[in-house]
Scaffold this motif. Structure first.
Motif, PDB file in Angstrom:
ATOM      1  N   SER A 163      -4.333  77.169  36.290  1.00  0.00           N
ATOM      2  CA  SER A 163      -4.265  78.277  35.336  1.00  0.00           C
ATOM      3  C   SER A 163      -3.085  79.185  35.689  1.00  0.00           C
ATOM      4  O   SER A 163      -2.289  78.886  36.580  1.00  0.00           O
ATOM      5  N   GLY A 164      -2.979  80.303  35.014  1.00  0.00           N
ATOM      6  CA  GLY A 164      -1.883  81.231  35.295  1.00  0.00           C
ATOM      7  C   GLY A 164      -0.538  80.693  34.858  1.00  0.00           C
ATOM      8  O   GLY A 164      -0.398  80.091  33.794  1.00  0.00           O
ATOM      9  N   ARG A 165       0.472  80.877  35.705  1.00  0.00           N
ATOM     10  CA  ARG A 165       1.838  80.516  35.292  1.00  0.00           C
ATOM     11  C   ARG A 165       2.012  79.006  35.141  1.00  0.00           C
ATOM     12  O   ARG A 165       2.835  78.551  34.336  1.00  0.00           O
ATOM     13  N   LYS A 166       1.265  78.192  35.919  1.00  0.00           N
ATOM     14  CA  LYS A 166       1.387  76.741  35.758  1.00  0.00           C
ATOM     15  C   LYS A 166       0.942  76.333  34.360  1.00  0.00           C
ATOM     16  O   LYS A 166       1.578  75.498  33.715  1.00  0.00           O
ATOM     17  N   ALA A 167      -0.141  76.926  33.884  1.00  0.00           N
ATOM     18  CA  ALA A 167      -0.597  76.647  32.519  1.00  0.00           C
ATOM     19  C   ALA A 167       0.429  77.124  31.502  1.00  0.00           C
ATOM     20  O   ALA A 167       0.681  76.458  30.487  1.00  0.00           O
ATOM     21  N   LEU A 168       1.051  78.272  31.773  1.00  0.00           N
ATOM     22  CA  LEU A 168       2.066  78.800  30.861  1.00  0.00           C
ATOM     23  C   LEU A 168       3.262  77.861  30.770  1.00  0.00           C
ATOM     24  O   LEU A 168       3.757  77.578  29.664  1.00  0.00           O
ATOM     25  N   PHE A 169       3.728  77.363  31.905  1.00  0.00           N
ATOM     26  CA  PHE A 169       4.864  76.442  31.883  1.00  0.00           C
ATOM     27  C   PHE A 169       4.544  75.189  31.061  1.00  0.00           C
ATOM     28  O   PHE A 169       5.407  74.688  30.330  1.00  0.00           O
ATOM     29  N   GLU A 170       3.342  74.686  31.181  1.00  0.00           N
ATOM     30  CA  GLU A 170       2.938  73.511  30.399  1.00  0.00           C
ATOM     31  C   GLU A 170       2.965  73.822  28.905  1.00  0.00           C
ATOM     32  O   GLU A 170       3.416  73.006  28.096  1.00  0.00           O
ATOM     33  N   LEU A 171       2.520  75.013  28.534  1.00  0.00           N
ATOM     34  CA  LEU A 171       2.481  75.396  27.114  1.00  0.00           C
ATOM     35  C   LEU A 171       3.888  75.620  26.554  1.00  0.00           C
ATOM     36  O   LEU A 171       4.128  75.425  25.360  1.00  0.00           O
ATOM     37  N   LEU A 172       4.804  76.031  27.413  1.00  0.00           N
ATOM     38  CA  LEU A 172       6.176  76.273  26.956  1.00  0.00           C
ATOM     39  C   LEU A 172       6.985  74.984  26.839  1.00  0.00           C
ATOM     40  O   LEU A 172       8.075  74.991  26.258  1.00  0.00           O
ATOM     41  N   ASN A 173       6.477  73.907  27.359  1.00  0.00           N
ATOM     42  CA  ASN A 173       7.196  72.624  27.305  1.00  0.00           C
ATOM     43  C   ASN A 173       6.992  71.960  25.947  1.00  0.00           C
ATOM     44  O   ASN A 173       6.426  70.890  25.828  1.00  0.00           O
ATOM     45  N   ILE A 174       7.490  72.613  24.911  1.00  0.00           N
ATOM     46  CA  ILE A 174       7.327  72.082  23.566  1.00  0.00           C
ATOM     47  C   ILE A 174       8.418  71.055  23.283  1.00  0.00           C
ATOM     48  O   ILE A 174       9.547  71.182  23.767  1.00  0.00           O
ATOM     49  N   PRO A 175       8.100  70.008  22.509  1.00  0.00           N
ATOM     50  CA  PRO A 175       9.098  68.972  22.226  1.00  0.00           C
ATOM     51  C   PRO A 175      10.344  69.539  21.566  1.00  0.00           C
ATOM     52  O   PRO A 175      10.278  70.452  20.741  1.00  0.00           O
ATOM     53  N   GLY A 176      11.487  68.986  21.942  1.00  0.00           N
ATOM     54  CA  GLY A 176      12.730  69.337  21.283  1.00  0.00           C
ATOM     55  C   GLY A 176      13.553  70.380  22.009  1.00  0.00           C
ATOM     56  O   GLY A 176      14.769  70.351  21.966  1.00  0.00           O
ATOM     57  N   GLU A 177      12.905  71.333  22.673  1.00  0.00           N
ATOM     58  CA  GLU A 177      13.670  72.407  23.295  1.00  0.00           C
ATOM     59  C   GLU A 177      13.036  72.972  24.557  1.00  0.00           C
ATOM     60  O   GLU A 177      13.711  73.573  25.392  1.00  0.00           O
ATOM     61  N   GLY A 178      11.744  72.787  24.717  1.00  0.00           N
ATOM     62  CA  GLY A 178      11.039  73.440  25.815  1.00  0.00           C
ATOM     63  C   GLY A 178      11.518  73.018  27.191  1.00  0.00           C
ATOM     64  O   GLY A 178      11.748  73.863  28.067  1.00  0.00           O
ATOM     65  N   THR A 179      11.686  71.717  27.405  1.00  0.00           N
ATOM     66  CA  THR A 179      12.075  71.245  28.731  1.00  0.00           C
ATOM     67  C   THR A 179      13.460  71.763  29.114  1.00  0.00           C
ATOM     68  O   THR A 179      13.655  72.285  30.221  1.00  0.00           O
ATOM     69  N   ALA A 180      14.416  71.646  28.194  1.00  0.00           N
ATOM     70  CA  ALA A 180      15.766  72.134  28.474  1.00  0.00           C
ATOM     71  C   ALA A 180      15.763  73.641  28.721  1.00  0.00           C
ATOM     72  O   ALA A 180      16.473  74.139  29.605  1.00  0.00           O
ATOM     73  N   SER A 181      14.956  74.378  27.972  1.00  0.00           N
ATOM     74  CA  SER A 181      14.888  75.834  28.138  1.00  0.00           C
ATOM     75  C   SER A 181      14.313  76.199  29.501  1.00  0.00           C
ATOM     76  O   SER A 181      14.774  77.153  30.143  1.00  0.00           O
ATOM     77  N   LEU A 182      13.317  75.445  29.965  1.00  0.00           N
ATOM     78  CA  LEU A 182      12.719  75.741  31.263  1.00  0.00           C
ATOM     79  C   LEU A 182      13.644  75.350  32.414  1.00  0.00           C
ATOM     80  O   LEU A 182      13.641  75.995  33.467  1.00  0.00           O
ATOM     81  N   VAL A 183      14.441  74.310  32.226  1.00  0.00           N
ATOM     82  CA  VAL A 183      15.453  73.965  33.235  1.00  0.00           C
ATOM     83  C   VAL A 183      16.468  75.101  33.343  1.00  0.00           C
ATOM     84  O   VAL A 183      16.859  75.511  34.436  1.00  0.00           O
ATOM     85  N   SER A 184      16.881  75.639  32.195  1.00  0.00           N
ATOM     86  CA  SER A 184      17.805  76.771  32.181  1.00  0.00           C
ATOM     87  C   SER A 184      17.152  78.005  32.791  1.00  0.00           C
ATOM     88  O   SER A 184      17.789  78.761  33.547  1.00  0.00           O
ATOM     89  N   LEU A 185      15.867  78.224  32.486  1.00  0.00           N
ATOM     90  CA  LEU A 185      15.139  79.362  33.046  1.00  0.00           C
ATOM     91  C   LEU A 185      15.099  79.278  34.568  1.00  0.00           C
ATOM     92  O   LEU A 185      15.272  80.281  35.264  1.00  0.00           O
ATOM     93  N   ARG A 186      14.885  78.061  35.096  1.00  0.00           N
ATOM     94  CA  ARG A 186      14.835  77.926  36.555  1.00  0.00           C
ATOM     95  C   ARG A 186      16.202  78.218  37.181  1.00  0.00           C
ATOM     96  O   ARG A 186      16.275  78.756  38.288  1.00  0.00           O
ATOM     97  N   GLU A 187      17.270  77.854  36.503  1.00  0.00           N
ATOM     98  CA  GLU A 187      18.602  78.190  37.020  1.00  0.00           C
ATOM     99  C   GLU A 187      18.737  79.700  37.161  1.00  0.00           C
ATOM    100  O   GLU A 187      19.245  80.206  38.167  1.00  0.00           O
ATOM    101  N   ASP A 188      18.261  80.445  36.159  1.00  0.00           N
ATOM    102  CA  ASP A 188      18.281  81.909  36.238  1.00  0.00           C
ATOM    103  C   ASP A 188      17.385  82.403  37.373  1.00  0.00           C
ATOM    104  O   ASP A 188      17.732  83.341  38.090  1.00  0.00           O
ATOM    105  N   LEU A 189      16.227  81.773  37.517  1.00  0.00           N
ATOM    106  CA  LEU A 189      15.279  82.175  38.556  1.00  0.00           C
ATOM    107  C   LEU A 189      15.884  81.998  39.945  1.00  0.00           C
ATOM    108  O   LEU A 189      15.746  82.871  40.821  1.00  0.00           O
ATOM    109  N   LEU A 190      16.559  80.876  40.175  1.00  0.00           N
ATOM    110  CA  LEU A 190      17.177  80.622  41.479  1.00  0.00           C
ATOM    111  C   LEU A 190      18.230  81.681  41.799  1.00  0.00           C
ATOM    112  O   LEU A 190      18.375  82.102  42.958  1.00  0.00           O
TER     113      LEU A 190
END
Length: 455
Positions: free
Chosen positions: A110-137
């Protein structure tokens, strides 16, 4: 995936209409990314959830750096209920029921792990989260407490980018230009300055192979460049010079991996290289049966750092130089060997056998004796030795470009991939840190004498 994306967009648009109507009925609109995330975590219906997820990603991409930091701090606090986890763990330990185990797993995710799964929408979610992690680092450089967010995000991305989803492709001059442009952009080891240099690296005596992922079309995750040569080369310059004559294919018996570049900064720490090299070997064996040796020509990117931090002491460098160490110092006008290998590496003379021999000893000592825990200090060494490769040869004056001199005094190393020994080398390395060295290398006994003398 075009029709799937269209279907997702259609469902999302309908969900957006429902969400906007609900928001209007409540006379309030979410006013932050955090509000949207909380809303998303409560949703059961797919249509509205898709609409909210798309809106979160869109708003995040348009956010300022400060707003992104605020969002990361929100994610830091979005943790599972640890008290509930403790109770469920105790319950499962007592009765081992399927229900308690399922509840425990659900709460853990639950929590943020569940949120990341929900944000992984087809077409754009995975690429957006890869970009988000670059910002996070980037944010973690000044806010190391955000590491807990990265642990969950990296774990999530690791599952999405496992070997089963990767697409292996051979790159040639016929590959679409938008992908070739990415090779120029992402080359991290030996700069590709123009299209002519790229074309030369894709000629018949060269090769390039890459991994892709369906969620990032047209974006390589990692690529390796290969040169087909007669024997194991110890000089990288001919591979980088666009005027180097083509090697006759009939003469080549060796594949040299001379550059491996990870392309997506947001996937840092997620390893693809071991899978790629093994698949490249199999592909070359099929395409070019005359090739029977597989080697790298690799940098030692952390040698200068190890010297500057004192991981290789001046006393060791003196011992490696032997009785004629004072001659070397006089020749180059230095007080210390550390100075010679770092600040004055440009002065090293490639036509001097004593200098060359000393540099080989320094390189071998660094790779085999300077450790980070049980494993080598050098990151490239850790990668290849973990894959089952062995140290074949240390090459002084192999990379005389400014970066090569600055990072490792021009030294490079051949790691050899002997197919019959990969697994046993890998097992020994993982079990007790044993570093495999090829019988070709003749400096192993000298290092042992140095170790013994220092005890």
């Amino acid at each position: 995936m075009g029709w799937i994306s269209k279907l997702i967009d259609s469902v999302s648009e309908r969900g957006k209409e429902i969400w906007q109507q609900e928001s209007h009925d409540r006379h309030a609109l979410p006013n932050s990314l955090a509000d949207d995330c909380r809303e998303l975590l409560t949703r059961q219906g797919d249509a509205v959830a898709l609409a909210i997820a798309k809106d979160i990603l869109r708003r995040y991409q348009r956010s300022s750096n400060n707003d992104k930091l605020v969002f990361f701090q929100f994610l830091q606090g979005l943790e599972p209920d640890f008290n509930q986890i403790s109770k469920l763990s105790q319950s499962y330990a007592e009765n081992s029921s399927t229900e308690s185990y399922q509840s425990l797993c659900s709460t853990l995710n639950s929590g943020r792990k569940a949120l990341f799964e929900l944000l992984n929408i087809p077409g754009e979610g995975t690429a957006s989260l890869v970009s988000l992690r670059e910002d996070l680092l980037k944010s973690m450089r000044t806010h190391p407490e955000l590491k807990v967010v990265d642990i969950d995000l990296q774990s999530t991305l690791q599952s999405w980018f496992n070997r089963g989803f990767l697409e292996f492709k051979s790159i040639s001059w016929e590959t679409p230009a938008y992908i070739l442009e990415k090779l120029i952009e992402y080359e991290a080891v030996h700069e590709i300055r123009d299209w002519d240099e790229l074309k030369r690296r894709l000629e018949d005596d060269r090769g390039c192979f890459a991994f892709f992922h369906p969620a990032l079309p047209g974006e390589p995750l990692i690529f390796v460049q290969v040169a087909y040569t007669k024997g194991i080369s110890g000089d990288v310059a001919p591979f980088l010079d666009k005027n180097t004559p083509l090697e006759a294919s009939a003469a080549a018996d060796t594949a040299i991996f001379y550059s491996i570049s990870n392309c997506q900064k947001g996937l840092k720490g997620i390893s693809f290289g071991n899978f790629l090299i093994k698949q490249v070997v199999q592909e070359i064996l099929k395409q070019r049966p005359e090739i029977h040796q597989f080697s790298t020509l690799s940098p030692m990117p952390a040698l200068s750092i190890a010297l500057e931090k004192g991981h290789i002491g001046e006393d060791i460098l003196e011992t490696l130089a032997g009785k004629k160490g004072h001659v070397l110092k006089e020749r180059y006008g230095v007080d210390t060997f550390t100075e010679l290998l770092t600040d004055k590496a440009r002065a090293l003379q490639s036509d001097d056998e004593q200098t060359a021999g000393w540099l080989e000893d320094v390189g071998f000592y660094y790779l085999t004796q300077v450790k980070k825990g049980q494993e080598p200090y050098d990151p490239v060494a850790r990668f290849h030795l973990s894959n089952g490769a062995a140290i074949y040869r240390i090459n002084p004056f192999a990379n005389l470009k400014p970066h090569g001199l600055k990072s490792s005094a021009g030294l490079m190393v051949n790691y050899i991939y002997e197919l019959s020994k990969l697994e046993i080398n890998h097992e020994h390395f993982k079990q007790d840190g044993t570093i495999a060295t090829h019988k070709h290398h003749n400096r192993k006994n000298k290092i042992k004498r140095i170790e013994h003398a220092g005890k």
